[in-house]
Design a protein around this motif. Structure first.
Motif, PDB file in Angstrom:
ATOM      1  N   ASN B 331       0.834  -1.183   0.000  1.00  0.00           N
ATOM      2  CA  ASN B 331       0.000   0.000   0.000  1.00  0.00           C
ATOM      3  C   ASN B 331       0.880   1.249   0.000  1.00  0.00           C
ATOM      4  O   ASN B 331       1.901   1.292   0.670  1.00  0.00           O
ATOM      5  CB  ASN B 331      -0.897  -0.024   1.247  1.00  0.00           C
ATOM      6  CG  ASN B 331      -2.047   0.926   1.109  1.00  0.00           C
ATOM      7  OD1 ASN B 331      -2.408   1.312  -0.007  1.00  0.00           O
ATOM      8  ND2 ASN B 331      -2.611   1.328   2.224  1.00  0.00           N
ATOM      9  N   VAL B 332       0.481   2.247  -0.788  1.00  0.00           N
ATOM     10  CA  VAL B 332       1.216   3.508  -0.746  1.00  0.00           C
ATOM     11  C   VAL B 332       0.219   4.627  -0.496  1.00  0.00           C
ATOM     12  O   VAL B 332      -0.883   4.618  -1.020  1.00  0.00           O
ATOM     13  CB  VAL B 332       2.036   3.732  -2.041  1.00  0.00           C
ATOM     14  CG1 VAL B 332       1.149   3.915  -3.248  1.00  0.00           C
ATOM     15  CG2 VAL B 332       2.975   4.910  -1.876  1.00  0.00           C
ATOM     16  N   ASP B 333       0.626   5.553   0.380  1.00  0.00           N
ATOM     17  CA  ASP B 333      -0.295   6.619   0.755  1.00  0.00           C
ATOM     18  C   ASP B 333       0.442   7.949   0.765  1.00  0.00           C
ATOM     19  O   ASP B 333       1.670   7.992   0.878  1.00  0.00           O
ATOM     20  CB  ASP B 333      -0.879   6.325   2.143  1.00  0.00           C
ATOM     21  CG  ASP B 333      -2.309   6.834   2.237  1.00  0.00           C
ATOM     22  OD1 ASP B 333      -2.712   7.602   1.331  1.00  0.00           O
ATOM     23  OD2 ASP B 333      -2.996   6.471   3.190  1.00  0.00           O
ATOM     24  N   TYR B 334      -0.326   9.024   0.633  1.00  0.00           N
ATOM     25  CA  TYR B 334       0.278  10.342   0.644  1.00  0.00           C
ATOM     26  C   TYR B 334      -0.342  11.168   1.765  1.00  0.00           C
ATOM     27  O   TYR B 334      -1.525  11.057   2.057  1.00  0.00           O
ATOM     28  CB  TYR B 334       0.056  11.040  -0.688  1.00  0.00           C
ATOM     29  CG  TYR B 334       0.344  12.516  -0.639  1.00  0.00           C
ATOM     30  CD1 TYR B 334       1.653  12.982  -0.639  1.00  0.00           C
ATOM     31  CD2 TYR B 334      -0.680  13.447  -0.559  1.00  0.00           C
ATOM     32  CE1 TYR B 334       1.930  14.327  -0.556  1.00  0.00           C
ATOM     33  CE2 TYR B 334      -0.417  14.795  -0.479  1.00  0.00           C
ATOM     34  CZ  TYR B 334       0.890  15.220  -0.482  1.00  0.00           C
ATOM     35  OH  TYR B 334       1.156  16.570  -0.402  1.00  0.00           O
ATOM     36  N   ASP B 335       0.498  11.962   2.399  1.00  0.00           N
ATOM     37  CA  ASP B 335       0.017  12.786   3.492  1.00  0.00           C
ATOM     38  C   ASP B 335       0.779  14.110   3.472  1.00  0.00           C
ATOM     39  O   ASP B 335       1.939  14.156   3.077  1.00  0.00           O
ATOM     40  CB  ASP B 335       0.257  12.038   4.817  1.00  0.00           C
ATOM     41  CG  ASP B 335      -0.641  12.577   5.916  1.00  0.00           C
ATOM     42  OD1 ASP B 335      -1.599  13.285   5.577  1.00  0.00           O
ATOM     43  OD2 ASP B 335      -0.378  12.281   7.084  1.00  0.00           O
ATOM     44  N   PHE B 336       0.099  15.183   3.878  1.00  0.00           N
ATOM     45  CA  PHE B 336       0.794  16.458   3.972  1.00  0.00           C
ATOM     46  C   PHE B 336       0.659  16.973   5.395  1.00  0.00           C
ATOM     47  O   PHE B 336      -0.450  17.074   5.919  1.00  0.00           O
ATOM     48  CB  PHE B 336       0.182  17.458   2.994  1.00  0.00           C
ATOM     49  CG  PHE B 336       0.888  18.782   2.987  1.00  0.00           C
ATOM     50  CD1 PHE B 336       2.071  18.938   2.276  1.00  0.00           C
ATOM     51  CD2 PHE B 336       0.385  19.856   3.700  1.00  0.00           C
ATOM     52  CE1 PHE B 336       2.737  20.154   2.273  1.00  0.00           C
ATOM     53  CE2 PHE B 336       1.054  21.084   3.697  1.00  0.00           C
ATOM     54  CZ  PHE B 336       2.231  21.220   2.977  1.00  0.00           C
ATOM     55  N   ALA B 337       1.787  17.214   6.053  1.00  0.00           N
ATOM     56  CA  ALA B 337       1.718  17.674   7.442  1.00  0.00           C
ATOM     57  C   ALA B 337       2.891  18.590   7.748  1.00  0.00           C
ATOM     58  O   ALA B 337       4.037  18.301   7.407  1.00  0.00           O
ATOM     59  CB  ALA B 337       1.725  16.482   8.393  1.00  0.00           C
ATOM     60  N   GLU B 338       2.616  19.706   8.375  1.00  0.00           N
ATOM     61  CA  GLU B 338       3.619  20.668   8.852  1.00  0.00           C
ATOM     62  C   GLU B 338       4.666  21.004   7.793  1.00  0.00           C
ATOM     63  O   GLU B 338       5.875  20.961   8.042  1.00  0.00           O
ATOM     64  CB  GLU B 338       4.293  20.129  10.118  1.00  0.00           C
ATOM     65  CG  GLU B 338       3.357  20.125  11.321  1.00  0.00           C
ATOM     66  CD  GLU B 338       3.796  19.107  12.359  1.00  0.00           C
ATOM     67  OE1 GLU B 338       4.940  18.644  12.269  1.00  0.00           O
ATOM     68  OE2 GLU B 338       2.987  18.792  13.248  1.00  0.00           O
ATOM     69  N   GLY B 339       4.200  21.314   6.610  1.00  0.00           N
ATOM     70  CA  GLY B 339       5.120  21.746   5.565  1.00  0.00           C
ATOM     71  C   GLY B 339       5.920  20.635   4.919  1.00  0.00           C
ATOM     72  O   GLY B 339       6.933  20.891   4.276  1.00  0.00           O
ATOM     73  N   TYR B 340       5.500  19.404   5.127  1.00  0.00           N
ATOM     74  CA  TYR B 340       6.213  18.290   4.491  1.00  0.00           C
ATOM     75  C   TYR B 340       5.252  17.375   3.738  1.00  0.00           C
ATOM     76  O   TYR B 340       4.167  17.056   4.216  1.00  0.00           O
ATOM     77  CB  TYR B 340       6.952  17.458   5.547  1.00  0.00           C
ATOM     78  CG  TYR B 340       8.320  18.003   5.870  1.00  0.00           C
ATOM     79  CD1 TYR B 340       9.440  17.578   5.149  1.00  0.00           C
ATOM     80  CD2 TYR B 340       8.489  18.954   6.868  1.00  0.00           C
ATOM     81  CE1 TYR B 340      10.688  18.094   5.425  1.00  0.00           C
ATOM     82  CE2 TYR B 340       9.735  19.486   7.150  1.00  0.00           C
ATOM     83  CZ  TYR B 340      10.839  19.045   6.420  1.00  0.00           C
ATOM     84  OH  TYR B 340      12.062  19.561   6.684  1.00  0.00           O
ATOM     85  N   HIS B 341       5.680  16.962   2.547  1.00  0.00           N
ATOM     86  CA  HIS B 341       4.970  15.894   1.839  1.00  0.00           C
ATOM     87  C   HIS B 341       5.497  14.566   2.380  1.00  0.00           C
ATOM     88  O   HIS B 341       6.704  14.381   2.494  1.00  0.00           O
ATOM     89  CB  HIS B 341       5.273  15.930   0.333  1.00  0.00           C
ATOM     90  CG  HIS B 341       4.896  17.197  -0.332  1.00  0.00           C
ATOM     91  ND1 HIS B 341       3.594  17.617  -0.448  1.00  0.00           N
ATOM     92  CD2 HIS B 341       5.644  18.150  -0.940  1.00  0.00           C
ATOM     93  CE1 HIS B 341       3.559  18.770  -1.101  1.00  0.00           C
ATOM     94  NE2 HIS B 341       4.800  19.122  -1.396  1.00  0.00           N
ATOM     95  N   HIS B 342       4.587  13.659   2.708  1.00  0.00           N
ATOM     96  CA  HIS B 342       5.020  12.343   3.159  1.00  0.00           C
ATOM     97  C   HIS B 342       4.468  11.288   2.219  1.00  0.00           C
ATOM     98  O   HIS B 342       3.263  11.227   2.009  1.00  0.00           O
ATOM     99  CB  HIS B 342       4.505  12.029   4.569  1.00  0.00           C
ATOM    100  CG  HIS B 342       4.981  13.006   5.593  1.00  0.00           C
ATOM    101  ND1 HIS B 342       6.263  12.994   6.089  1.00  0.00           N
ATOM    102  CD2 HIS B 342       4.351  14.043   6.202  1.00  0.00           C
ATOM    103  CE1 HIS B 342       6.395  13.986   6.971  1.00  0.00           C
ATOM    104  NE2 HIS B 342       5.241  14.635   7.052  1.00  0.00           N
TER     105      HIS B 342
END
Lengths: 224, 356
Positions: B331-342
């Protein structure tokens, strides 16, 4: 030095031949399987550039025929299939190198050069150009008897220029030569520039003439 | 969901119950009439109490008899139904079994037997045709992957070599040379897109051998060495944190492409110098890079979704990531938090569930 180009695309074969033809290389062509077999039977070559998909037969069969005849010709497979299986298969049957299409002509020249040198000069593998003396196997460069300290990348660059002397080489070709597939992932070739800058400085410090020239800001040339 | 064998049985039982319900009053009315007639015929007079008693007896006897017949009938029906259905549906289950075992990689192992039942023979024939069409399409696609590379890479190679020869010409001036250079870089890009499309087709066709145990720590270290020249140049760093020593089962080349594409993507979309962080924990790998705003999650992993003129990538890097991940059921997921792409890569769906 004789090179046989086995390639059914005449235009590509002509380009390779034109680029490789200089005072030390004589290029001959074969455009199909039968022609290739005939030439291999009749002549000896220092290097054979072999396309895998040919009209009338498979490039692997030519490779097997060469091994059956116990010929010592160096073989570089040039194929459109950039698949690991073909690479492994080709090298296992006895090819010396593998180059996937599309490739840069300077890269082809460098591979041909290294195969011919390995085959014909054995352990004494030294190139001399004016005041520079390169021990290819020992990866050492001396200028008028004095050793030059180069990083691996700088040595690779220097060799690439020496092999492709008097020819314009684009930054893209240099980038791909230096870092292979990883370079293909990026569009900026700035890292090439910094390696060139370091090499230029070291050559200058060692007292080598101004052979490495920048062409129009986007290419380089080793002029001798 | 009910099984085909039970489907008819259920209806038979319902039908039998309905018959029973209808039959009881008919029996009752018929028997009371008959009894009344017999009493009148022989001039027998009974007290109302006796009459009521006999009525109850009759109802009881009729109900009991009906229930008995019903039970016998039902038993017989079930038995007949079972024996009939078993025989009748055997070819169907055989066909089902065959289809379950069907594998596109190995299409010869499917063989429908003759059933002597017209409908099933027809079904098998249609299935055979359908599968054959699928096999043909699959083979064609596979062949395309091979041929397309030959057909496209060769003209690309010709064009590139001609441009390289042209650039050797002594008479060129600065402007002409920059035209050649621009044409060359477009060609390089076309070649790269072609290579990536072929890679996608190959992953879809499952043309990669599997099952190799790969240590992720070693793999990451190798990738770091490969990428280091780019980071050195830009004055930024690839910071790798390893909290576990996971190993995964898969193809090493594919895994290298997978992680390599994530890192490349991070580099491509970071205004350098800016550090890129790779964190390896048990069962998951996170690639983080600084960014201004959240990306469109729905479009992110689609083909050519991210290609733009400002960032001339192939637009296929993340599509390849998605394809490889699907191939291994990761599984691959994307998240954006505190100025960072994860970008979070989970190597096993099960592990992710237990971790939460």
């Amino acid at each position: 030095m004789k090179i046989l180009i086995i390639e059914d695309e005449i235009e590509l074969a002509k380009s390779m031949g034109t680029y490789l033809s200089d005072e030390s290389y004589l290029c001959e062509y074969a455009a199909n399987y039968a022609e290739a077999l005939e030439r291999i039977d009749l002549f000896e070559y220092d290097c054979i550039l072999l396309d895998l998909m040919l009209p009338g037969g498979d490039g692997f069969q030519i490779l097997e025929e060469l091994k059956r005849q116990k010929k010592n010709d160096g073989v570089i497979i040039i194929s459109a299939k950039n698949s690991m299986d073909d690479k492994i298969n080709g090298l296992r049957i006895g090819a010396d190198d593998y180059l996937a299409k599309p490739f840069h002509l300077p890269e082809l020249a460098a591979r041909v050069y290294s195969i011919i040198r390995r085959k014909s000069f054995g352990s004494t593998n030294v190139i001399e150009q004016n005041e520079i003396r390169v021990d290819v196997l020992g990866k050492a460069v001396t200028v008028e008897g004095k050793q030059m300290v180069l990083t691996k990348k700088e040595f690779d660059l220097l060799m690439y220029f020496i092999v492709n002397k008097n020819r314009v080489i684009s930054k893209a070709a240099l980038a791909e030569h230096l870092s292979g597939d990883v370079a293909a992932l990026f569009d900026s070739y700035d890292f090439v520039y910094s390696h060139i800058k370091n090499l230029k400085r070291k050559l200058n410090d060692a007292g080598v003439g101004h052979y490495l020239k920048t062409m129009y800001g986007s290419g380089y040339k080793w002029e001798i | 969901m009910s099984k085909l064998l039970n489907y008819s049985l259920k209806r038979i039982v319902i039908c039998a119950a309905a018959v029973l319900v209808c039959v009881i009053p008919i029996y009752y009315v018929a028997l009371s009439r008959l009894w009344q007639y017999e009493l009148d015929e022989h001039n027998v007079i009974i007290t109302p109490e006796a009459g009521r008693e006999d009525k109850l007896l009759i109802i009881g006897a009729v109900t009991l008899l009906s229930a008995l017949f019903f039970a016998v009938l039902l038993l017989a029906l079930i038995l007949v139904n079972r024996i009939l259905s078993r025989g009748m549906w055997r070819p169907f289950y055989q066909t089902l079994q065959q289809i379950r075992q069907f594998d596109l990689e190995n299409p010869d192992n499917i063989q429908f037997d003759k059933t002597n039942i017209a409908e099933f023979d027809e079904l098998n024939e249609s299935l055979r045709k359908l599968l054959q069409a699928n096999i043909a399409a699959y083979n064609q696609q596979k062949e395309f992957a091979d041929n397309a590379s030959h057909e496209l890479q060769t003209p690309l190679a010709i064009a590139q070599s001609k441009l390289e020869l042209l650039s050797q010409s002594k008479a060129l001036d600065n402007e002409e040379y920059s035209l050649i250079e621009a044409a060359q870089s477009a060609l390089t890009r076309a070649g790269r897109i072609n290579k990536n499309l072929l890679l996608l087709t190959k992953i879809e066709n499952k043309q990669f051998a599997d099952k190799e145990v790969i240590g992720l720590r070693e793999l990451l270290n190798e990738l770091c060495v490969q990428f280091s020249p780019f980071f050195e140049e830009k004055g930024s760093e690839l910071k790798v944190t390893i909290n576990a020593e996971p190993t995964v089962n898969g193809n090493k080349i594919l895994l290298e492409i997978l992680i390599g594409n994530l890192i490349t993507n991070a580099i491509r979309h970071t205004l350098l110098p800016g550090n890129i962080y790779v964190t390896l924990a048990a069962g998951r790998l996170t690639v983080s890079n600084p960014g201004a705003e959240s990306l469109n999650k729905a479009q992110l992993f689609k083909r050519f979704a991210s290609a733009s003129h400002n960032l001339p990538g192939t637009g296929l890097g993340l599509a390849i990531v998605k394809q490889i991940v699907m191939r291994y059921q990761w599984n691959v997921d994307y998240d954006f938090a505190e100025g960072y792409h994860h970008f979070i890569l989970c190597f096993s769906k099960l592990k992710e569930v237990t971790a939460q």
